[in-house]
Design a protein around this motif. Sequence first.
Motif, PDB file in Angstrom:
ATOM      1  N   UNK A  65       0.653  -1.271  -0.045  1.00 54.92           N
ATOM      2  CA  UNK A  65      -0.048  -0.021   0.148  1.00 54.92           C
ATOM      3  C   UNK A  65       0.859   1.316  -0.068  1.00 54.92           C
ATOM      4  N   UNK A  66       2.134   1.122   0.459  1.00 51.52           N
ATOM      5  CA  UNK A  66       2.815   2.321   0.389  1.00 51.52           C
ATOM      6  C   UNK A  66       3.253   2.988  -0.948  1.00 51.52           C
ATOM      7  N   UNK A  67       3.287   1.698  -1.746  1.00 48.81           N
ATOM      8  CA  UNK A  67       3.943   1.990  -3.292  1.00 48.81           C
ATOM      9  C   UNK A  67       2.879   2.199  -4.099  1.00 48.81           C
ATOM     10  N   UNK A  68       1.736   1.565  -3.978  1.00 52.67           N
ATOM     11  CA  UNK A  68       0.389   1.539  -4.865  1.00 52.67           C
ATOM     12  C   UNK A  68      -0.758   1.751  -4.009  1.00 52.67           C
ATOM     13  N   UNK A  69      -0.952   2.818  -3.263  1.00 52.41           N
ATOM     14  CA  UNK A  69      -2.200   3.430  -2.467  1.00 52.41           C
ATOM     15  C   UNK A  69      -3.328   3.332  -3.312  1.00 52.41           C
ATOM     16  N   UNK A  70      -3.363   3.728  -4.522  1.00 55.12           N
ATOM     17  CA  UNK A  70      -4.733   3.897  -5.223  1.00 55.12           C
ATOM     18  C   UNK A  70      -5.168   2.682  -5.532  1.00 55.12           C
ATOM     19  N   UNK A  76     -11.689  -2.751  -5.857  1.00 57.10           N
ATOM     20  CA  UNK A  76     -12.881  -3.332  -6.286  1.00 57.10           C
ATOM     21  C   UNK A  76     -13.530  -2.866  -7.562  1.00 57.10           C
ATOM     22  N   UNK A  77     -13.407  -1.480  -7.704  1.00 56.37           N
ATOM     23  CA  UNK A  77     -14.112  -0.951  -9.156  1.00 56.37           C
ATOM     24  C   UNK A  77     -13.182  -1.403 -10.008  1.00 56.37           C
ATOM     25  N   UNK A  78     -11.923  -1.334  -9.841  1.00 55.99           N
ATOM     26  CA  UNK A  78     -10.933  -1.785 -10.924  1.00 55.99           C
ATOM     27  C   UNK A  78     -11.179  -3.078 -11.560  1.00 55.99           C
ATOM     28  N   UNK A  79     -11.590  -4.075 -10.658  1.00 57.15           N
ATOM     29  CA  UNK A  79     -11.569  -5.525 -11.052  1.00 57.15           C
ATOM     30  C   UNK A  79     -12.826  -5.812 -11.257  1.00 57.15           C
ATOM     31  N   UNK A  80     -13.726  -5.445 -10.335  1.00 57.52           N
ATOM     32  CA  UNK A  80     -15.483  -5.680 -10.517  1.00 57.52           C
ATOM     33  C   UNK A  80     -16.043  -4.937 -11.485  1.00 57.52           C
ATOM     34  N   UNK A  81     -15.635  -3.813 -11.567  1.00 62.97           N
ATOM     35  CA  UNK A  81     -16.356  -2.824 -12.647  1.00 62.97           C
ATOM     36  C   UNK A  81     -17.126  -1.912 -12.017  1.00 62.97           C
ATOM     37  N   UNK A  82     -17.340  -0.667 -12.893  1.00 58.54           N
ATOM     38  CA  UNK A  82     -18.067   0.348 -12.135  1.00 58.54           C
ATOM     39  C   UNK A  82     -19.701   0.281 -12.831  1.00 58.54           C
TER      40      UNK A  82
END
Length: 212
Positions: free
Chosen positions: A171-176, A182-188
């Motif tokens: 998380x310190x390297x890729x916090x976002x 969730x939305x990145x993989x499961x979709x918006x």
Amino acid sequence: MGKLTARAIAERALEIGDTEGLDAVTIRRLATDLGVTPMALYWHYKNKDQLLVGMADHLISGFAPKPAGERPWQAQLRDLVEGLVRTLRIHPCAKHVFEQIDAVEVPSFLAVWEQALSLARSAGFSVDESCLLSKYLLQSSIAIADASAHVPAHDPAEIRAKKVGLQALAPETYPNLVAMAGPLICGTPPGLYDTFGVDLVLSGIEALAARR
């Protein structure tokens, strides 16, 4: 069945393309499905290239740009893009069809293209810019309409694995990436995907036009 028409052939070809992919769309397969000989199809489409153009023409034929009236070009352009997205969304194979044909050869697309060019000129863009704008609009509409671009994989286990994989990053390297796994993989939500995509494209065009 009744008299075989180019429309009936294109409709069946799109149905096959939607469910099985364009590789499954062949003259022989269509002839079998429609209960005719391959020669009967050749009266309408001499080869698969012509068939693909017919499929693209049928895709767009259900969409007619609204009359200009007194509406500003921004409203007309939004109607054009939203209508095109809705029309293309009907057939999941639309993106792949347009990837394999030259839009210049598609009669029903010419009216859409003509209006896009006219609106671009009304917005103050040069001839060269208007040509580019019309092409970007088509590409953007196809991308937004492509359901596979925002619908996650059907395998729940695969979805979970991908989501967990992102959440496991440092998380310190890729916090976002971790926070938005969730939305990145499961979709918006589909509605947000469409409206935000159209807003993004049109806002850019309007911002450029304002500089003219």
